[in-house]
Scaffold this motif. Structure first.
Motif, mmCIF file in Angstrom:
data_model
loop_
_atom_site.group_PDB
_atom_site.id
_atom_site.type_symbol
_atom_site.label_atom_id
_atom_site.label_comp_id
_atom_site.label_asym_id
_atom_site.label_seq_id
_atom_site.Cartn_x
_atom_site.Cartn_y
_atom_site.Cartn_z
ATOM 1 N N GLU A 76 0.825 -1.209 0.000
ATOM 2 C CA GLU A 76 0.000 0.000 0.000
ATOM 3 C C GLU A 76 0.860 1.260 0.000
ATOM 4 O O GLU A 76 0.577 2.222 -0.716
ATOM 5 N N LEU A 77 1.930 1.266 0.795
ATOM 6 C CA LEU A 77 2.784 2.443 0.887
ATOM 7 C C LEU A 77 3.626 2.633 -0.371
ATOM 8 O O LEU A 77 3.904 3.768 -0.781
ATOM 9 N N ALA A 78 4.065 1.537 -0.986
ATOM 10 C CA ALA A 78 4.929 1.629 -2.165
ATOM 11 C C ALA A 78 4.154 1.926 -3.437
ATOM 12 O O ALA A 78 4.684 2.585 -4.345
ATOM 13 N N GLY A 79 2.918 1.441 -3.522
ATOM 14 C CA GLY A 79 2.149 1.501 -4.757
ATOM 15 C C GLY A 79 2.129 2.847 -5.466
ATOM 16 O O GLY A 79 2.357 2.925 -6.680
ATOM 17 N N PRO A 80 1.871 3.948 -4.756
ATOM 18 C CA PRO A 80 1.770 5.245 -5.441
ATOM 19 C C PRO A 80 3.077 5.755 -6.035
ATOM 20 O O PRO A 80 3.070 6.735 -6.786
#
Length: 203
Positions: A76-80
């Protein structure tokens, strides 16, 4: 579908679609906050439950282990910070390959969380293998597309190796995360210049 969605889909296929509710969100945020304060080895499910204001059973209904919970949080944190737009400018896209992960580790919660988990990713297959299969693979795939576009434009050599290029572009960021050194625009520019000196069409 963007890279964040692709990572989420990979995780859901691995363990079933998670419930999307306030409790689920509180648990993820509690895990994030605790990993910004302590190491993964020191983290316990009861710590997360207490911080989130839920029972341990509520956590185990959603994730079979703290590794699975940490992996969803990482994705979730890496996705963007993975997707790189086709700008028509190969050098600008290569620069984004460095700047995106650099910004993630310096300006967002991904930074302290990944620092807390790096040693576990390297040694704990339960956490490391899914991370490599989702977040790392998504980044590799995205940079491969950048390299392919650069080759089609005639900016990069036809034999440019996308796998090695990924390591040349992103590896220095994580080296400095682990061992120190400035993570700034000048650093990113120098990394890209070094890659282009080897992979540029005129090299």
């Amino acid at each position: 579908m963007d890279q964040h969605d692709l990572i989420g889909d990979a995780l859901r296929r691995a363990r079933g679609r998670p419930r999307s509710d306030a409790t689920h969100r509180r648990i993820l945020l509690a895990t994030r906050d605790l990993l910004m304060e302590r190491t993964f080895a020191d983290l316990r499910i009861e710590h997360i439950a207490a911080r989130a204001g839920v029972s341990k059973a509520a956590i185990y209904r959603r994730w079979p282990s703290k590794e699975a919970l940490a992996q969803e949080l990482l994705a979730e944190l890496a996705g963007p910070h993975i997707a790189i737009a086709d700008s028509g400018d190969t050098r600008a896209e290569l620069l984004a390959c460095v700047v995106n992960p650099m910004g993630a580790v310096t300006d967002t919660p991904f930074g302290p969380v990944i620092r807390s988990l790096l040693s576990q990713i390297a040694t704990n297959a339960t956490l490391g293998d899914p991370f490599r299969a989702t977040v790392v693979q998504a980044r590799r795939d995205e940079i491969a597309r950048v390299i392919e576009r650069g080759i089609r434009r005639g900016d990069l050599r036809p034999d440019a190796d996308a796998g090695v290029a990924t390591e040349l572009l992103v590896g220095p960021v994580y080296f400095r995360v682990m061992f120190g050194g400035a993570l700034d625009r000048d650093f990113a520019e120098r990394v890209v210049d070094a890659v282009l000196s080897g992979y540029g069409a005129g090299a």
